[in-house]
Enzyme design. Structure first.
Site, PDB file in Angstrom:
ATOM      1  CG  HIS A  69      15.600  -0.774  -8.371  1.00 53.71           C
ATOM      2  ND1 HIS A  69      16.044  -0.419  -9.529  1.00 53.71           N
ATOM      3  CD2 HIS A  69      15.151  -1.663  -8.650  1.00 53.71           C
ATOM      4  CE1 HIS A  69      15.871  -1.462 -10.371  1.00 53.71           C
ATOM      5  NE2 HIS A  69      15.192  -1.682  -9.760  1.00 53.71           N
ATOM      6  CG  ASP A  98      10.471  22.072 -32.577  1.00 52.97           C
ATOM      7  OD1 ASP A  98      10.564  21.466 -31.614  1.00 52.97           O
ATOM      8  OD2 ASP A  98      11.668  22.916 -32.515  1.00 52.97           O
ATOM      9  CD1 TRP A 134       6.783  -0.469  -7.846  1.00 48.73           C
ATOM     10  CD2 TRP A 134       6.369   1.434  -9.045  1.00 48.73           C
ATOM     11  NE1 TRP A 134       5.709  -0.433  -8.004  1.00 48.73           N
ATOM     12  CE2 TRP A 134       5.844   0.637  -8.948  1.00 48.73           C
ATOM     13  CE3 TRP A 134       5.847   2.390  -9.301  1.00 48.73           C
ATOM     14  CZ2 TRP A 134       4.701   0.027 -10.157  1.00 48.73           C
ATOM     15  CZ3 TRP A 134       4.452   2.795 -10.593  1.00 48.73           C
ATOM     16  CH2 TRP A 134       4.735   1.050 -10.988  1.00 48.73           C
ATOM     17  CB  SER A 162       7.348  16.877 -16.061  1.00 52.61           C
ATOM     18  OG  SER A 162       8.079  16.607 -17.133  1.00 52.61           O
ATOM     19  CB  SER A 163       3.889  13.095 -17.115  1.00 57.96           C
ATOM     20  OG  SER A 163       5.056  12.260 -16.824  1.00 57.96           O
ATOM     21  CG  HIS A 246      -2.383  -2.356 -15.068  1.00 61.01           C
ATOM     22  ND1 HIS A 246      -2.269  -2.748 -15.340  1.00 61.01           N
ATOM     23  CD2 HIS A 246      -3.403  -1.765 -16.870  1.00 61.01           C
ATOM     24  CE1 HIS A 246      -2.004  -3.979 -16.517  1.00 61.01           C
ATOM     25  NE2 HIS A 246      -3.150  -2.905 -17.302  1.00 61.01           N
ATOM     26  CD  GLU A 248       3.914   5.251 -15.241  1.00 63.12           C
ATOM     27  OE1 GLU A 248       3.196   6.079 -15.969  1.00 63.12           O
ATOM     28  OE2 GLU A 248       4.791   4.723 -15.406  1.00 63.12           O
ATOM     29  CE1 TYR A 250      -0.706  -4.263 -21.648  1.00 62.19           C
ATOM     30  CE2 TYR A 250      -1.705  -2.694 -19.013  1.00 62.19           C
ATOM     31  CZ  TYR A 250      -1.399  -3.857 -19.759  1.00 62.19           C
ATOM     32  OH  TYR A 250      -1.150  -5.094 -19.748  1.00 62.19           O
ATOM     33  CB  SER A 261       5.996  -1.196 -35.107  1.00 66.11           C
ATOM     34  OG  SER A 261       5.098  -2.185 -34.196  1.00 66.11           O
ATOM     35  CG  HIS A 295      -4.468  -7.593 -13.374  1.00 68.96           C
ATOM     36  ND1 HIS A 295      -4.793  -6.951 -14.423  1.00 68.96           N
ATOM     37  CD2 HIS A 295      -2.856  -6.101 -12.080  1.00 68.96           C
ATOM     38  CE1 HIS A 295      -3.433  -6.011 -14.931  1.00 68.96           C
ATOM     39  NE2 HIS A 295      -2.892  -5.598 -13.570  1.00 68.96           N
ATOM     40  CG  HIS A 296      -1.567  -3.980  -9.598  1.00 66.79           C
ATOM     41  ND1 HIS A 296      -0.132  -4.798 -10.250  1.00 66.79           N
ATOM     42  CD2 HIS A 296      -1.776  -3.982 -10.768  1.00 66.79           C
ATOM     43  CE1 HIS A 296      -0.207  -4.408 -11.171  1.00 66.79           C
ATOM     44  NE2 HIS A 296      -1.266  -3.836 -12.414  1.00 66.79           N
ATOM     45  CB  THR A 321      -0.352  -8.633 -26.116  1.00 70.69           C
ATOM     46  OG1 THR A 321      -1.291  -7.275 -24.878  1.00 70.69           O
ATOM     47  CG2 THR A 321       0.439  -8.424 -25.435  1.00 70.69           C
ATOM     48  CE  LYS A 324       1.162  -3.325 -31.713  1.00 72.05           C
ATOM     49  NZ  LYS A 324       0.778  -2.377 -31.217  1.00 72.05           N
ATOM     50  NE  ARG A 443       7.036  -7.206  -5.685  1.00 71.96           N
ATOM     51  CZ  ARG A 443       5.941  -6.033  -5.966  1.00 71.96           C
ATOM     52  NH1 ARG A 443       4.934  -6.277  -5.684  1.00 71.96           N
ATOM     53  NH2 ARG A 443       6.476  -4.807  -6.522  1.00 71.96           N
TER      54      ARG A 443
HETATM   55  C1  HEA Z   1      11.327   0.054 -15.082  1.00 73.88           C
HETATM   56  C2  HEA Z   1      12.189  -0.142 -15.071  1.00 73.88           C
HETATM   57  C3  HEA Z   1      13.132  -0.934 -13.913  1.00 73.88           C
HETATM   58  C4  HEA Z   1      14.554  -1.738 -14.552  1.00 73.88           C
HETATM   59  C5  HEA Z   1      14.932  -1.226 -15.981  1.00 73.88           C
HETATM   60  C6  HEA Z   1      14.981  -2.308 -13.549  1.00 73.88           C
HETATM   61  C7  HEA Z   1      15.887  -3.302 -13.599  1.00 73.88           C
HETATM   62  C8  HEA Z   1      16.302  -3.765 -12.456  1.00 73.88           C
HETATM   63  N1  HEA Z   1      16.110  -4.210 -11.579  1.00 73.88           N
HETATM   64 FE1  HEA Z   1      13.984  -3.469 -10.947  1.00 73.88          FE
HETATM   65  N2  HEA Z   1      12.435  -3.137  -9.866  1.00 73.88           N
HETATM   66  C9  HEA Z   1      11.407  -1.926 -11.188  1.00 73.88           C
HETATM   67  C10 HEA Z   1      11.501  -1.223 -12.450  1.00 73.88           C
HETATM   68  C11 HEA Z   1      13.041  -1.959 -12.636  1.00 73.88           C
HETATM   69  N3  HEA Z   1      14.030  -2.523 -12.858  1.00 73.88           N
HETATM   70  C12 HEA Z   1      10.424  -2.035 -10.209  1.00 73.88           C
HETATM   71  C13 HEA Z   1       8.853  -0.920 -10.275  1.00 73.88           C
HETATM   72  C14 HEA Z   1      10.519  -2.449  -8.874  1.00 73.88           C
HETATM   73  C15 HEA Z   1       9.457  -2.818  -8.028  1.00 73.88           C
HETATM   74  C16 HEA Z   1      10.453  -1.634  -7.052  1.00 73.88           C
HETATM   75  C17 HEA Z   1       9.444  -2.180  -5.228  1.00 73.88           C
HETATM   76  O1  HEA Z   1       8.863  -3.363  -4.925  1.00 73.88           O
HETATM   77  O2  HEA Z   1       8.437  -1.127  -4.967  1.00 73.88           O
HETATM   78  C18 HEA Z   1      11.826  -3.458  -8.973  1.00 73.88           C
HETATM   79  C19 HEA Z   1      12.313  -4.123  -7.491  1.00 73.88           C
HETATM   80  C20 HEA Z   1      13.511  -5.129  -8.416  1.00 73.88           C
HETATM   81  C21 HEA Z   1      13.888  -6.155  -6.776  1.00 73.88           C
HETATM   82  C22 HEA Z   1      13.070  -6.556  -6.215  1.00 73.88           C
HETATM   83  C23 HEA Z   1      13.812  -5.722  -4.603  1.00 73.88           C
HETATM   84  C24 HEA Z   1      12.490  -6.275  -3.395  1.00 73.88           C
HETATM   85  O3  HEA Z   1      11.232  -6.402  -3.621  1.00 73.88           O
HETATM   86  O4  HEA Z   1      12.856  -5.654  -2.553  1.00 73.88           O
HETATM   87  C25 HEA Z   1      15.359  -6.215  -7.436  1.00 73.88           C
HETATM   88  C26 HEA Z   1      15.650  -8.074  -7.191  1.00 73.88           C
HETATM   89  O5  HEA Z   1      16.854  -8.537  -7.984  1.00 73.88           O
HETATM   90  C27 HEA Z   1      15.099  -5.765  -8.972  1.00 73.88           C
HETATM   91  C28 HEA Z   1      16.423  -5.933  -9.706  1.00 73.88           C
HETATM   92  C29 HEA Z   1      16.819  -5.455 -10.531  1.00 73.88           C
HETATM   93  C30 HEA Z   1      17.509  -5.558 -12.003  1.00 73.88           C
HETATM   94  C31 HEA Z   1      19.272  -6.180 -11.191  1.00 73.88           C
HETATM   95  C32 HEA Z   1      17.702  -4.784 -12.333  1.00 73.88           C
HETATM   96  C33 HEA Z   1      19.285  -4.858 -13.778  1.00 73.88           C
HETATM   97  O6  HEA Z   1      18.252  -4.524 -15.665  1.00 73.88           O
HETATM   98  C34 HEA Z   1      19.637  -3.225 -13.255  1.00 73.88           C
HETATM   99  C35 HEA Z   1      20.671  -3.657 -14.651  1.00 73.88           C
HETATM  100  C36 HEA Z   1      21.757  -2.177 -13.217  1.00 73.88           C
HETATM  101  C37 HEA Z   1      21.954  -1.089 -14.732  1.00 73.88           C
HETATM  102  C38 HEA Z   1      21.811  -0.529 -15.821  1.00 73.88           C
HETATM  103  C39 HEA Z   1      22.974  -0.151 -13.793  1.00 73.88           C
HETATM  104  C40 HEA Z   1      24.526  -0.342 -14.482  1.00 73.88           C
HETATM  105  C41 HEA Z   1      25.206   0.922 -13.144  1.00 73.88           C
HETATM  106  C42 HEA Z   1      26.505   0.680 -13.458  1.00 73.88           C
HETATM  107  C43 HEA Z   1      27.107  -0.475 -13.491  1.00 73.88           C
HETATM  108  C44 HEA Z   1      27.582   0.974 -12.274  1.00 73.88           C
HETATM  109  C45 HEA Z   1      27.969   2.551 -12.740  1.00 73.88           C
HETATM  110  C46 HEA Z   1      27.531   3.827 -11.788  1.00 73.88           C
HETATM  111  C47 HEA Z   1      27.934   5.042 -12.970  1.00 73.88           C
HETATM  112  C48 HEA Z   1      28.292   5.572 -13.186  1.00 73.88           C
HETATM  113  C49 HEA Z   1      26.737   6.046 -11.570  1.00 73.88           C
HETATM  114  N4  HEA Z   1      14.638  -4.929  -9.366  1.00 73.88           N
HETATM  115  C1  HEA Z   2       5.934  -2.731 -19.206  1.00 75.38           C
HETATM  116  C2  HEA Z   2       5.276  -3.103 -18.033  1.00 75.38           C
HETATM  117  C3  HEA Z   2       4.224  -4.741 -18.144  1.00 75.38           C
HETATM  118  C4  HEA Z   2       3.324  -4.711 -19.041  1.00 75.38           C
HETATM  119  C5  HEA Z   2       3.278  -4.989 -20.636  1.00 75.38           C
HETATM  120  C6  HEA Z   2       2.361  -6.026 -18.368  1.00 75.38           C
HETATM  121  C7  HEA Z   2       1.833  -6.662 -19.339  1.00 75.38           C
HETATM  122  C8  HEA Z   2       0.642  -7.689 -18.039  1.00 75.38           C
HETATM  123  N1  HEA Z   2       0.652  -7.952 -17.314  1.00 75.38           N
HETATM  124 FE1  HEA Z   2       2.560  -6.885 -15.602  1.00 75.38          FE
HETATM  125  N2  HEA Z   2       3.091  -5.747 -14.564  1.00 75.38           N
HETATM  126  C9  HEA Z   2       3.678  -4.965 -14.190  1.00 75.38           C
HETATM  127  C10 HEA Z   2       5.009  -3.949 -15.636  1.00 75.38           C
HETATM  128  C11 HEA Z   2       3.700  -4.821 -16.957  1.00 75.38           C
HETATM  129  N3  HEA Z   2       2.964  -5.795 -17.365  1.00 75.38           N
HETATM  130  C12 HEA Z   2       4.012  -4.793 -13.297  1.00 75.38           C
HETATM  131  C13 HEA Z   2       5.589  -3.342 -12.698  1.00 75.38           C
HETATM  132  C14 HEA Z   2       4.050  -5.195 -12.430  1.00 75.38           C
HETATM  133  C15 HEA Z   2       4.042  -5.644 -10.516  1.00 75.38           C
HETATM  134  C16 HEA Z   2       3.927  -3.930 -10.190  1.00 75.38           C
HETATM  135  C17 HEA Z   2       3.853  -3.533  -8.718  1.00 75.38           C
HETATM  136  O1  HEA Z   2       3.217  -4.309  -8.034  1.00 75.38           O
HETATM  137  O2  HEA Z   2       5.015  -3.419  -8.174  1.00 75.38           O
HETATM  138  C18 HEA Z   2       2.966  -5.917 -12.597  1.00 75.38           C
HETATM  139  C19 HEA Z   2       1.939  -7.310 -12.090  1.00 75.38           C
HETATM  140  C20 HEA Z   2       1.356  -7.766 -12.838  1.00 75.38           C
HETATM  141  C21 HEA Z   2      -0.288  -8.142 -11.903  1.00 75.38           C
HETATM  142  C22 HEA Z   2      -0.341  -8.766 -10.862  1.00 75.38           C
HETATM  143  C23 HEA Z   2       0.546  -9.208 -10.009  1.00 75.38           C
HETATM  144  C24 HEA Z   2       0.366  -9.115  -8.487  1.00 75.38           C
HETATM  145  O3  HEA Z   2       1.051  -8.300  -7.785  1.00 75.38           O
HETATM  146  O4  HEA Z   2       0.264  -9.984  -7.864  1.00 75.38           O
HETATM  147  C25 HEA Z   2      -0.712  -8.738 -12.810  1.00 75.38           C
HETATM  148  C26 HEA Z   2      -1.931  -9.634 -12.735  1.00 75.38           C
HETATM  149  O5  HEA Z   2      -3.053  -9.958 -13.370  1.00 75.38           O
HETATM  150  C27 HEA Z   2       0.256  -8.259 -14.331  1.00 75.38           C
HETATM  151  C28 HEA Z   2      -0.596  -9.217 -15.472  1.00 75.38           C
HETATM  152  C29 HEA Z   2      -0.258  -8.509 -16.953  1.00 75.38           C
HETATM  153  C30 HEA Z   2      -1.187  -9.080 -18.353  1.00 75.38           C
HETATM  154  C31 HEA Z   2      -2.081 -10.322 -17.912  1.00 75.38           C
HETATM  155  C32 HEA Z   2      -0.360  -8.431 -18.888  1.00 75.38           C
HETATM  156  C33 HEA Z   2      -0.842  -8.277 -20.041  1.00 75.38           C
HETATM  157  O6  HEA Z   2      -0.566  -7.979 -21.220  1.00 75.38           O
HETATM  158  C34 HEA Z   2       0.424  -9.372 -21.222  1.00 75.38           C
HETATM  159  C35 HEA Z   2       0.235  -9.384 -22.592  1.00 75.38           C
HETATM  160  C36 HEA Z   2       0.870 -10.432 -22.893  1.00 75.38           C
HETATM  161  C37 HEA Z   2       1.093 -11.486 -23.746  1.00 75.38           C
HETATM  162  C38 HEA Z   2      -0.670 -12.656 -22.918  1.00 75.38           C
HETATM  163  C39 HEA Z   2       1.751 -12.595 -24.572  1.00 75.38           C
HETATM  164  C40 HEA Z   2       1.940 -12.351 -25.727  1.00 75.38           C
HETATM  165  C41 HEA Z   2       0.829 -13.192 -26.302  1.00 75.38           C
HETATM  166  C42 HEA Z   2       0.716 -14.104 -27.275  1.00 75.38           C
HETATM  167  C43 HEA Z   2       1.376 -14.201 -27.590  1.00 75.38           C
HETATM  168  C44 HEA Z   2      -1.314 -14.216 -27.650  1.00 75.38           C
HETATM  169  C45 HEA Z   2      -1.038 -15.708 -27.678  1.00 75.38           C
HETATM  170  C46 HEA Z   2      -1.416 -15.592 -25.709  1.00 75.38           C
HETATM  171  C47 HEA Z   2      -2.381 -16.416 -24.840  1.00 75.38           C
HETATM  172  C48 HEA Z   2      -4.030 -16.758 -25.690  1.00 75.38           C
HETATM  173  C49 HEA Z   2      -2.283 -16.821 -23.654  1.00 75.38           C
HETATM  174  N4  HEA Z   2       1.012  -7.824 -14.102  1.00 75.38           N
HETATM  175 CU   LIG Z   3      -1.485  -4.320 -14.116  1.00 78.52          CU
END
Ligand code: HEA
Ligand code: HEA
Ligand SMILES: [Cu+2]
Ligand code: CUA
Lengths: 519, 376, 300
Positions: A69, A98, A134, A162-163, A246, A248, A250, A261, A295-296, A321, A324, A443
């Site tokens: 997933h 293009d 993942w 690819s990327s 990380h 990634e 962004y 925007s 921070h992870h 952020t 923005k 988790r």
């Molecule tokens: C990047 C994007 C992304 C998106 C969009 C989502 C979408 C969703 N994710 Fe997440 N998720 C992750 C990224 C994302 N996730 C990542 C990175 C992890 C961490 C993995 C890890 O721990 O290693 C995670 C882990 C994660 C967990 C934790 C698992 C665990 O710790 O064991 C859960 C649990 O609830 C969850 C739930 C969901 C749900 C309910 C949605 C919903 O938004 C999904 C909505 C569903 C659909 C959009 C599908 C609709 C399909 C149908 C209706 C069926 C039709 C079928 C056909 C036609 C074939 N996700």
């Molecule tokens: C699109 C993806 C995305 C984005 C944009 C961010 C944005 C941020 N993330 Fe997140 N993060 C993930 C995707 C993302 N993260 C994923 C996938 C994981 C889990 C990975 C895994 O373990 O599987 C993760 C996990 C993760 C962790 C690790 C947690 C843990 O495993 O213990 C931390 C810790 O610092 C963190 C921090 C942040 C911070 C500080 C931002 C900042 O960029 C956010 C900044 C934005 C705001 C703060 C809000 C707007 C700001 C204002 C309104 C201004 C005023 C605010 C203040 C003065 C406070 N993220």
């Molecule tokens: Cu991060």
């Protein structure tokens, strides 16, 4: 030299194409399929977690679902969707005929279906699919991994190629193909955010390739990168992985910022507030993203100075952020707003992304992260930034530009319905996860203690609501693709700005063969 | 199809079943340690700051959504640039962040101070259990494993789930209150993470390295936690139970443990039935996570023991792999985890269960001599 | 017939063939590694497909270039493409250098009982950290090497080779721009020869390491980093050498001559030398990586 004005016919059109619009469409359709596949896995996860106890699957299969997933959503759904948009839009936005390197472009796309077939095929291998998350931390993903890990590693390599090729193409297009007069500070925001994203991709995808290569060597060729017995360190894996990981995240949000925007100014009927500061903020986020990775890893036992450094640098990201977010709101302020579907999704984006950002900020506070880390609080955080963040922006962008792509207006009522169902569904799914996380649910567990039961049930119900409402979206856009609906005018929206709105709807197969003139 | 019926059943069940558990938990666990309270305070502070920011930001947004809509006749004011405003909303968040960083830094420094401990405990993560070795002089020699006791039947719903479902173990780790206890974390196979929310200790246990952390519990009580780092299929099944007791109770416990430790290698002669019965119990508890209750394993990673050449072959080899494990695989050396009697029972069971019908058996004494021959 | 518009090729079968080839190569490699016997045949076949694709694709590009379809702007795209591709290659090496620095400054001292995780020494009482690592925490699993390759002997010689070759290719470039084709060819050939010699020395060194020093992939983290860094570098030198060879052959065919008889390009200095320059950049890149390697893997 001219070339045939009309697209080729049959399957060859898609296999051999060098047209950015064809390739863009293929990317978008591919990513939609991956969203459904990855989403189905999420729904399986949520079904198992509906109640305490083991109901539907073995723990090992649950881990496979979690892993796939994550991998499929990140690399298969979100990233290709943004690349698809880049393909469709960047050439039209900068007034280019293009992409700069059309053949490479086709290659970049066609690598993906192969890579993901390989990933999915692991489900049918002996020992099952990858089951180590993942983030595939060593040594669970090396010494203790199922045999399919080798195939996983190689598919990551293909995705990397690819990327990288895609990013090179975007950079060359933006730096070299802008119409005369379009200097950098006149570029649309989407183009800017993609330029910066492309640099992030170039810098980190090779690092991912490097780290999976080390895994491969550790597994099969006796090296000891991640084995203390030979002088290596499992934690080194995490450092290298998150140096990729990380930036990634962004990569998955900067193009989203770009899309929003465009949409907010259009429906607020006002120019984007603070264009320059938006550019600066995006660049700062990108630069900062390289120095916050650990921070992870607050709980891996880093030395105190490391802990403090990464805490401070992570907190800093909130500043650009925030800029923005404030700019978007200032754009809406004193505007003349209407609320068509793209705008609804964009507003939801701003609100829910901010919630996710604020929980990110809480995670950044290292001492507190000792309690949050690896709980559902983190899951809640990243789904807030990824689902109503990245995914909503993609949906918003599709509604916004699909009239331009297909020449047909989507069904507005259905779009609004889709929005409200998604909005309710997404919050129902992911908001309770904050609570269960704080209450102490880790988790990646297939079964949980009884005190977490209620909210898990809510989350599961929300997930099905959210998932099923995406079918409305699929239906709506398929109707557009099948040319069912009202034809769209070239401008489509009342006050949309940008070169892409100056060409017909649907956009002709070739646009801007002679560059337009920018005032 | 089985799955579909299952889902329907469960949904119905879930809807009619009254919740058996306590009130909804919404917030971070309150802690039993000073550090934990600091963290909790920090958590609440940043939470309120975030809420305040959210109210302001969303408030303004909501205001313009309500007031500045075209349907109300609002016209757009095309302002779109203001350096002053940009500087203001860069500076204010920066200040907020600095203010948040100060207490966070202080707490972190305190958490990192592992000097001058009263008791040292080495904690080793195994797939999927914990091992506790007391290192300090007074407790020298106390060394035991701690494994989940929740039954398989509870998990698959054949038995009602107990109150501490998935959070209960055979041997809790016992510590005295008001003493600084230092933990040395490491792991045998993959990375685990030792986490007890109420102690506010979470630290990764990394194979080949040692991480340190400490706690000083103030209240007598039982504190439960779980492994927090994905460590394979048993990740959800390696809980932690810490019993914090008074100084006297602690002394008594230490004494008891030491005498237990002395008797550990005593072996008794068992009959075939006894061997098989004890063997099944120990097997299901220690081995079934990988080799499955059915003995079929999960090939190719976890081999089947039913019809396995080792389980049906040379006894010596069988003993060897159970006692010494297979380095570099998940198969751990059970010689140090289980008593000789248990090992003998398990081996006998493996050779005669699931239709293996080898017919032979082995006694604990033979395991002891096997280990002695190897100089253990 | 000079190009006014940006040339967008109509359709091309090469990319999809390339995608299939990459997929099959990777798949068969994975199968080989996981113990399939027949996969090597597929690997050979898919490598042929890959070679066919490259040959065909490049031939297409060369033909188009010869026909004068490529505008200045398009050549700039190529240049940008190559430049940023090389940057990504840099980052690939950065991962391995990062690993090297990490183990040297953090992991090994910790294993030895210094720094932030000092109690780790409890697990490895025998181990003491040195660099190059002549003992490992668990010598049974990872037998340490008995010696290391001395920096100032063959590696230094190799450094001289590569630096000289970098100079040579620059000379060749200048000659080419001055339209001195014979000289340009000679200098290019010399560059290639130096590169080739480098590879031979490297292979010799590997044999020496394996046979005499016990320095293997299995020799602990020193062997791991040593072979991965030098190995990937060597692979890149090989690719670079092939590029040089191709350019040399193209020179022989007159592709870079000043006034091409068929197309009427009269300003060859900037544009249609792209292929040459791309190869030269790549060669410099390989050279720079080697300098880092020499410093951090051999000397320090
Ligand atoms: C990047 C994007 C992304 C998106 C969009 C989502 C979408 C969703 N994710 Fe997440 N998720 C992750 C990224 C994302 N996730 C990542 C990175 C992890 C961490 C993995 C890890 O721990 O290693 C995670 C882990 C994660 C967990 C934790 C698992 C665990 O710790 O064991 C859960 C649990 O609830 C969850 C739930 C969901 C749900 C309910 C949605 C919903 O938004 C999904 C909505 C569903 C659909 C959009 C599908 C609709 C399909 C149908 C209706 C069926 C039709 C079928 C056909 C036609 C074939 N996700
Ligand atoms: C699109 C993806 C995305 C984005 C944009 C961010 C944005 C941020 N993330 Fe997140 N993060 C993930 C995707 C993302 N993260 C994923 C996938 C994981 C889990 C990975 C895994 O373990 O599987 C993760 C996990 C993760 C962790 C690790 C947690 C843990 O495993 O213990 C931390 C810790 O610092 C963190 C921090 C942040 C911070 C500080 C931002 C900042 O960029 C956010 C900044 C934005 C705001 C703060 C809000 C707007 C700001 C204002 C309104 C201004 C005023 C605010 C203040 C003065 C406070 N993220
Ligand atoms: Cu991060
Ligand atoms: Cu041990 Cu998770």
């Amino acid at each position: 030299m001219t070339h045939s004005a009309a697209p080729a016919t049959g399957i060859k059109r898609w296999l051999y194409t060098t047209n950015h619009k064809d390739i863009g469409s293929m990317y978008l359709i591919f990513s939609l399929i991956m969203l459904l596949v990855g989403g189905t896995m999420a729904l399986l996860i949520r079904s198992e977690l509906f109640q305490p106890g083991l109901q539907l699957m073995q723990p090992d299969f649950f881990n496979q679902m979690t892993t796939l997933h994550g991998v499929i959503m990140v690399f298969g759904a979100i990233m290709p969707a943004f690349v698809g948009m880049a393909n469709w839009l960047i050439p039209m936005m900068v007034g280019a005929p293009d992409m700069a390197l059309p053949r490479i472009n086709n290659w970049s796309f066609w690598l993906l279906p192969f890579a993901f077939s390989m990933v999915l095929s692991t489900l049918f291998m002996e020992g099952g699919a990858p089951n180590f998350g993942w983030t595939f931390y060593a040594p669970l993903s090396t010494t203790y991994a199922p045999p399919s890990v080798t195939f996983f590693i190689f598919s990551v390599h293909i995705m990397g190629i690819s990327s990288v090729m895609g990013a090179v193409n975007v950079i060359a297009t933006i730096m070299n193909m802008r119409a005369p007069g379009m200097n950098y500070m006149k570029m649309p925001m989407f183009v800017w955010t993609w330029l910066i994203t492309a640099f992030l991709l170039l810098a980190v995808m090779p690092v991912l390739a490097g780290v999976v290569t080390m895994m491969l060597m550790d597994i099969h060729f006796g090296t000891s990168f991640f084995d203390a017995a030979g002088g290596g360190d499992p934690v080194m894996f995490q450092h290298i992985f998150w140096f990729f990981g990380h930036p990634e995240v962004y990569i998955m949000i900067l193009p989203a910022f770009g899309i929003v925007s465009h949409i907010i100014p259009t429906f607020a009927r006002k120019p984007l507030f603070g264009y320059h500061s938006m550019v600066i903020a995006t660049s700062s986020i990108a630069v900062l993203s390289f120095i916050v990775w650990a921070h992870h890893m607050f709980t891996v036992g880093m030395p105190l100075v490391g802990e403090l450094f990464f805490m401070y640098s992570t907190m800093l990201i909130a500043v650009p952020t925030g800029v923005k977010v404030f700019n978007w709101i200032a754009t809406m302020f004193r505007g003349s707003m209407t609320f068509e579907t793209p705008m609804l999704f964009s507003i939801a984006f701003v609100v829910l992304f901010t919630i996710g950002g604020l929980s990110g900020l809480m995670l950044a506070i290292a001492p507190a992260d000792f309690q949050y880390h690896d709980t559902y609080f983190v899951v809640a955080h990243f789904h807030y930034v990824l689902v109503p963040g990245a995914l909503f922006s993609i949906i918003a962008g599709v509604y916004f530009w699909i009239p331009k792509w297909t020449g047909v207006m989507y069904n507005e009522a259905m779009g609004k319905f889709h929005f409200w169902m998604s909005f309710i569904g997404v919050n129902l799914t992911f908001f309770p996860m904050h609570f269960i996380g704080l209450a102490g649910m880790p988790r990646r567990i297939p079964d949980y203690a009884l005190q977490f039961a209620d909210f898990n049930m809510v989350a599961s119900i929300g997930a099905f609501l959210f998932g099923l409402s995406q079918l409305i979206f699929v239906y709506n856009i398929v109707q557009c693709m099948r040319q069912r609906g009202c034809p769209a005018s070239p401008e489509v929206w009342e006050s949309a700005e940008g070169l892409e709105w100056t060409v017909d709807s649907p956009a002709p197969y070739h646009t801007f063969q002679t560059p337009p003139v920018i005032k | 199809m089985e799955i579909v019926t299952r889902i329907i059943q469960l949904t119905v069940l879930a809807c009619i079943s009254v919740s058996t558990h306590s009130a909804w938990e919404l917030n971070m666990t309150k802690s039993a340690t000073a550090i934990g309270r600091e963290i909790h305070g920090l958590h609440m502070t940043i939470f309120y700051v975030c809420v305040a920011i959210a109210i302001v930001v969303f408030g303004i947004m909501l205001y313009s959504i309500i007031r500045h809509r075209k349907s109300l006749g609002a016209t757009a004011k095309p302002f779109h640039e203001s350096t002053v405003v940009e500087i203001i909303w860069t500076t204010i968040p920066l200040i907020i962040l600095v203010v948040m960083a100060i207490p966070a830094t202080q707490t972190l420094i305190a958490m990192y101070d592992t000097e001058t401990s009263d008791i040292d405990i080495k904690v080793t993560g195994y797939q999927w259990k914990w091992r506790y070795e007391y290192l300090s002089e007074q407790e020298q020699g106390i060394d035991f494993f701690s494994t989940l006791t929740t039954s398989q039947d509870q998990m698959i719903g054949l038995e009602t789930k107990s109150e501490n479902y998935l959070l209960e173990v055979d041997n809790a780790v016992v510590i005295p209150i008001n003493k600084k206890v230092r933990f040395l974390f490491t792991a045998q196979d993959v990375i685990h993470s030792w986490w007890v929310p109420e102690l506010a200790v979470k630290k990764d246990a990394i194979p080949g390295f040692i991480n340190e952390s400490w706690t000083k519990v103030e209240k007598v009580g039982t504190y439960r936690g779980q492994c927090a780092e994905l460590c394979g299929q048993g990740h959800g099944y390696m809980p932690i139970v810490v019993k914090a007791v008074s100084a006297e109770d602690y002394q008594a416990w230490v004494k008891e443990q030491k005498s237990k430790q002395l008797n550990a290698n005593k072996v008794e002669e068992l009959t075939m039935e006894q061997l098989m019965a004890q063997g099944k119990a120990s097997y299901d508890k220690n081995c079934a996570a990988c080799h499955q209750v059915s003995g079929l394993g999960i090939p190719p990673v976890f081999p089947a023991l039913k019809d396995s050449p080792i389980a049906l072959g040379d006894m010596e080899k069988h003993i060897d792999i159970v006692v010494n494990g297979q380095p570099g695989t998940a198969m751990a050396a059970f010689g140090e985890q289980l008593t000789p009697t248990e090992i003998a029972a398990i081996i006998t069971y493996e050779r005669n269960a699931w239709g293996n019908n080898k017919g032979d058996s082995i006694q604990g004494a033979e395991i002891v001599s096997f280990k002695q021959a190897q100089g253990q | 017939m000079s190009a006014d518009n940006y040339y967008v090729p109509a359709q091309s079968k090469w990319p999809i063939i390339g995608a299939v080839a990459v997929f099959l190569m990777v798949l068969s490699t994975a199968l080989m590694i996981t113990g399939s016997d027949t996969a090597s045949i597929f690997f050979i076949l898919s490598s042929c497909l890959m070679a066919y694709m490259m040959f065909g694709w490049f031939q297409n590009v060369i033909q188009e270039s010869q026909q004068g379809l490529y505008s200045d702007q398009l050549n700039r795209s190529f240049r940008l493409g190559m430049l940023w591709f090389i940057f990504s290659e840099f980052m690939f090496f950065a991962a391995f250098f990062g690993a090297l620095f990490y183990v040297r400054t953090l992991a090994l001292p910790w294993l030895d009982g210094e720094g932030g995780k000092a109690s780790t020494a409890l697990l490895w009482p025998e181990f003491s950290s040195t660099w190059p690592l002549l003992n490992t925490p668990d010598p049974e699993k990872y037998p340490a090497p008995s010696g290391v390759i001395e920096a100032w002997k063959l590696p230094f010689f190799n450094t001289l080779l590569l630096v000289t070759s970098s100079i040579f290719i620059t000379i060749s470039h200048h000659k080419l721009k001055a339209n001195k084709m014979a000289a340009a060819k000679t200098w290019l050939a010399l560059t290639f020869l130096l590169g080739f010699t480098f590879l031979c020395v490297q292979i010799y060194e590997y044999i020496h390491a394996y046979q005499d020093l016990g320095l293997t992939l299995n020799a602990g983290i020193y062997g791991s980093t040593f072979f991965m860094l030098t190995g990937f570098h060597g692979a890149h030198v090989t690719i670079g050498s092939i590029m040089l060879l191709v350019i040399f052959l193209r020179m022989t065919k007159g592709h870079f001559d000043k006034v091409d008889s068929e197309s009427h390009i009269d300003n060859p200095d900037s544009d249609h030398l792209f292929a040459f320059e791309a190869a030269a950049w790549y060669w410099h890149f390989v050279d720079v990586i080697w300098l880092f390697l020499f410093l951090f893997v051999y000397v320090l």
